[in-house]
Scaffold this motif. Structure first.
Motif, PDB file in Angstrom:
ATOM      1  N   ILE A 153      55.117  37.556  67.533  1.00 27.71           N
ATOM      2  CA  ILE A 153      54.690  37.261  68.899  1.00 27.71           C
ATOM      3  C   ILE A 153      55.889  37.252  69.844  1.00 27.71           C
ATOM      4  O   ILE A 153      55.863  37.842  70.937  1.00 27.71           O
ATOM      5  N   ARG A 154      56.959  36.593  69.435  1.00 32.21           N
ATOM      6  CA  ARG A 154      58.147  36.537  70.283  1.00 32.21           C
ATOM      7  C   ARG A 154      58.724  37.945  70.508  1.00 32.21           C
ATOM      8  O   ARG A 154      59.129  38.292  71.627  1.00 32.21           O
ATOM      9  N   ALA A 155      58.767  38.756  69.452  1.00 30.51           N
ATOM     10  CA  ALA A 155      59.328  40.099  69.570  1.00 30.51           C
ATOM     11  C   ALA A 155      58.443  40.997  70.431  1.00 30.51           C
ATOM     12  O   ALA A 155      58.925  41.694  71.334  1.00 30.51           O
ATOM     13  N   GLY A 156      57.134  40.994  70.164  1.00 31.24           N
ATOM     14  CA  GLY A 156      56.225  41.859  70.911  1.00 31.24           C
ATOM     15  C   GLY A 156      56.157  41.500  72.386  1.00 31.24           C
ATOM     16  O   GLY A 156      56.245  42.377  73.261  1.00 31.24           O
ATOM     17  N   PHE A 157      56.009  40.209  72.683  1.00 32.31           N
ATOM     18  CA  PHE A 157      55.932  39.790  74.076  1.00 32.31           C
ATOM     19  C   PHE A 157      57.270  39.988  74.776  1.00 32.31           C
ATOM     20  O   PHE A 157      57.329  40.259  75.980  1.00 32.31           O
ATOM     21  N   GLY A 158      58.356  39.831  74.019  1.00 34.97           N
ATOM     22  CA  GLY A 158      59.666  40.065  74.602  1.00 34.97           C
ATOM     23  C   GLY A 158      59.855  41.508  75.032  1.00 34.97           C
ATOM     24  O   GLY A 158      60.403  41.786  76.112  1.00 34.97           O
ATOM     25  N   ARG A 159      59.387  42.439  74.213  1.00 33.38           N
ATOM     26  CA  ARG A 159      59.493  43.851  74.578  1.00 33.38           C
ATOM     27  C   ARG A 159      58.607  44.181  75.773  1.00 33.38           C
ATOM     28  O   ARG A 159      58.936  45.029  76.598  1.00 33.38           O
ATOM     29  N   GLU A 160      57.463  43.487  75.854  1.00 34.09           N
ATOM     30  CA  GLU A 160      56.619  43.690  77.043  1.00 34.09           C
ATOM     31  C   GLU A 160      57.350  43.232  78.302  1.00 34.09           C
ATOM     32  O   GLU A 160      57.298  43.889  79.342  1.00 34.09           O
ATOM     33  N   ALA A 161      58.043  42.098  78.209  1.00 34.35           N
ATOM     34  CA  ALA A 161      58.806  41.602  79.356  1.00 34.35           C
ATOM     35  C   ALA A 161      59.874  42.604  79.786  1.00 34.35           C
ATOM     36  O   ALA A 161      60.243  42.658  80.959  1.00 34.35           O
ATOM     37  N   ALA A 162      60.325  43.412  78.836  1.00 30.69           N
ATOM     38  CA  ALA A 162      61.312  44.444  79.145  1.00 30.69           C
ATOM     39  C   ALA A 162      60.654  45.743  79.599  1.00 30.69           C
ATOM     40  O   ALA A 162      61.328  46.750  79.819  1.00 30.69           O
ATOM     41  N   GLY A 163      59.314  45.732  79.734  1.00 29.54           N
ATOM     42  CA  GLY A 163      58.584  46.908  80.184  1.00 29.54           C
ATOM     43  C   GLY A 163      58.413  47.964  79.116  1.00 29.54           C
ATOM     44  O   GLY A 163      58.228  49.146  79.428  1.00 29.54           O
ATOM     45  N   ARG A 164      58.442  47.550  77.849  1.00 28.21           N
ATOM     46  CA  ARG A 164      58.417  48.520  76.750  1.00 28.21           C
ATOM     47  C   ARG A 164      57.294  48.253  75.747  1.00 28.21           C
ATOM     48  O   ARG A 164      57.449  48.461  74.548  1.00 28.21           O
ATOM     49  N   ALA A 165      56.149  47.783  76.258  1.00 22.22           N
ATOM     50  CA  ALA A 165      55.023  47.504  75.370  1.00 22.22           C
ATOM     51  C   ALA A 165      53.720  47.993  75.992  1.00 22.22           C
ATOM     52  O   ALA A 165      53.646  48.252  77.203  1.00 22.22           O
ATOM     53  N   ASN A 166      52.684  48.120  75.150  1.00 20.28           N
ATOM     54  CA  ASN A 166      51.390  48.575  75.636  1.00 20.28           C
ATOM     55  C   ASN A 166      50.507  47.394  76.030  1.00 20.28           C
ATOM     56  O   ASN A 166      50.959  46.248  76.061  1.00 20.28           O
ATOM     57  N   ARG A 167      49.235  47.649  76.300  1.00 18.04           N
ATOM     58  CA  ARG A 167      48.349  46.594  76.803  1.00 18.04           C
ATOM     59  C   ARG A 167      47.991  45.561  75.751  1.00 18.04           C
ATOM     60  O   ARG A 167      47.379  44.542  76.063  1.00 18.04           O
ATOM     61  N   PHE A 168      48.349  45.796  74.499  1.00 21.31           N
ATOM     62  CA  PHE A 168      48.116  44.818  73.442  1.00 21.31           C
ATOM     63  C   PHE A 168      49.390  44.046  73.099  1.00 21.31           C
ATOM     64  O   PHE A 168      49.445  43.339  72.101  1.00 21.31           O
ATOM     65  N   GLY A 169      50.433  44.193  73.912  1.00 22.82           N
ATOM     66  CA  GLY A 169      51.684  43.486  73.650  1.00 22.82           C
ATOM     67  C   GLY A 169      52.459  44.082  72.490  1.00 22.82           C
ATOM     68  O   GLY A 169      53.337  43.422  71.927  1.00 22.82           O
ATOM     69  N   LEU A 170      52.180  45.328  72.138  1.00 29.10           N
ATOM     70  CA  LEU A 170      52.858  45.999  71.024  1.00 29.10           C
ATOM     71  C   LEU A 170      53.850  47.016  71.580  1.00 29.10           C
ATOM     72  O   LEU A 170      53.517  47.754  72.519  1.00 29.10           O
ATOM     73  N   PRO A 171      55.080  47.070  71.046  1.00 28.39           N
ATOM     74  CA  PRO A 171      56.067  48.018  71.569  1.00 28.39           C
ATOM     75  C   PRO A 171      55.562  49.453  71.565  1.00 28.39           C
ATOM     76  O   PRO A 171      54.891  49.886  70.622  1.00 28.39           O
ATOM     77  N   ALA A 184      40.306  34.507  82.239  1.00 29.00           N
ATOM     78  CA  ALA A 184      38.918  34.955  82.323  1.00 29.00           C
ATOM     79  C   ALA A 184      38.859  36.466  82.142  1.00 29.00           C
ATOM     80  O   ALA A 184      39.610  37.213  82.767  1.00 29.00           O
ATOM     81  N   GLY A 185      37.996  36.916  81.243  1.00 28.23           N
ATOM     82  CA  GLY A 185      37.874  38.340  80.970  1.00 28.23           C
ATOM     83  C   GLY A 185      38.954  38.905  80.077  1.00 28.23           C
ATOM     84  O   GLY A 185      38.958  40.110  79.787  1.00 28.23           O
ATOM     85  N   GLY A 186      39.880  38.071  79.617  1.00 26.62           N
ATOM     86  CA  GLY A 186      40.960  38.550  78.758  1.00 26.62           C
ATOM     87  C   GLY A 186      40.432  39.121  77.455  1.00 26.62           C
ATOM     88  O   GLY A 186      39.616  38.489  76.779  1.00 26.62           O
ATOM     89  N   GLN A 187      40.886  40.316  77.090  1.00 30.78           N
ATOM     90  CA  GLN A 187      40.329  41.030  75.935  1.00 30.78           C
ATOM     91  C   GLN A 187      40.993  40.698  74.615  1.00 30.78           C
ATOM     92  O   GLN A 187      40.467  41.036  73.555  1.00 30.78           O
ATOM     93  N   GLY A 188      42.145  40.027  74.640  1.00 28.57           N
ATOM     94  CA  GLY A 188      42.790  39.673  73.384  1.00 28.57           C
ATOM     95  C   GLY A 188      43.166  40.908  72.572  1.00 28.57           C
ATOM     96  O   GLY A 188      43.248  42.015  73.095  1.00 28.57           O
ATOM     97  N   PRO A 189      43.389  40.747  71.268  1.00 32.93           N
ATOM     98  CA  PRO A 189      43.793  41.869  70.417  1.00 32.93           C
ATOM     99  C   PRO A 189      42.585  42.701  69.990  1.00 32.93           C
ATOM    100  O   PRO A 189      41.435  42.255  70.115  1.00 32.93           O
ATOM    101  N   PRO A 190      42.818  43.901  69.458  1.00 33.70           N
ATOM    102  CA  PRO A 190      41.709  44.681  68.912  1.00 33.70           C
ATOM    103  C   PRO A 190      41.226  44.079  67.592  1.00 33.70           C
ATOM    104  O   PRO A 190      41.863  43.162  67.043  1.00 33.70           O
ATOM    105  N   LEU A 191      40.106  44.556  67.082  1.00 39.94           N
ATOM    106  CA  LEU A 191      39.580  44.097  65.801  1.00 39.94           C
ATOM    107  C   LEU A 191      40.617  44.386  64.716  1.00 39.94           C
ATOM    108  O   LEU A 191      41.065  45.520  64.551  1.00 39.94           O
TER     109      LEU A 191
END
Length: 215
Positions: A132-150, A56-63
């Motif tokens: 998706i796997r790479a971006g979310f994986g880097r987020e799991a390592a604490g190395r991504a921004n709020r859009f799941g991008l390294p 709920a309220g999730g903003q998803g990716p930018p345009l």
């Protein structure tokens, strides 16, 4: 984010793909989990199908837009909100679909107070799955921004090149040049190997699905 497989006949019952990659990956920053119902390795037509849960309220990716694949979104539960082309705040209720052709600007998000579940198909989809796997994986390592991008620019260039995603508001030609240069330097330095843990099956077949944490 808690997630259960749907009971549909075409939903896989195993938690991993045939090669051993996790079915479900997640981004806490984006409030989204993605389950690969049909991964690239299982596809006979180069498409990839996922089930996505957006909080709920999730903003998803930018345009943004894609120049290499089309997308189909079909709401399963709840209401999925869309900005697409010149239209804003389009709402898709259960069983409603929208096809996003190559080159059309769009973004999805959840403007409601309940989670939304939707099916997503990318054609072709192998590059989308890897990004998706790479971006979310880097987020799991604490190395991504709020859009799941390294956060690392060279890592980001590789993910953007793979996902074929370009934001709206910056000249497309300039974005392509910057991404290609960044990806070239990244490969020269071997940065792509930082994604190996998320793209190569790991020995522990009982590990939990990859889940990111807020950067």
């Amino acid at each position: 984010m808690p997630h259960r497989y749907r009971s549909d006949d075409d939903s896989p019952s195993d938690a991993r793909t045939p090669s051993g990659l996790p079915r479900t990956v997640a981004s806490d920053a984006m409030g989204v989990s993605v389950t690969f119902l049909r991964s690239a390795e299982e596809s006979s037509d180069a498409s990839v199908e996922t089930e996505v849960v957006l909080k709920a309220g999730g903003q998803g990716p930018p345009l943004h837009m894609h120049t290499g694949f089309e997308e189909t979104f079909t709401t399963a539960q709840g209401v999925l909100w869309f900005d697409i082309g010149e239209q804003r705040a389009v709402q898709l209720s259960a069983r409603q679909s929208v096809v996003v052709p190559i080159g059309l600007a769009h973004r999805y998000y959840n403007g409601g107070d309940q989670p939304v579940v939707f099916r997503f198909v990318a054609r072709p989809g192998a590059a989308y799955e890897r990004s998706i796997r790479a971006g979310f994986g880097r987020e799991a390592a604490g190395r991504a921004n709020r859009f799941g991008l390294p956060r690392n620019l060279l890592e980001a260039a590789l993910v953007i090149e793979e996902s074929d995603s370009f934001v709206v508001g910056m000249p497309l030609g300039l974005q392509r040049i910057l991404v290609r240069l960044g990806a070239w330097f990244a490969r020269r330095l071997g940065v792509q190997h930082r994604f190996d843990p998320y793209l190569t099956p790991q020995p522990d077949t009982h590990a939990e699905p990859v889940s990111g944490s807020n950067p």
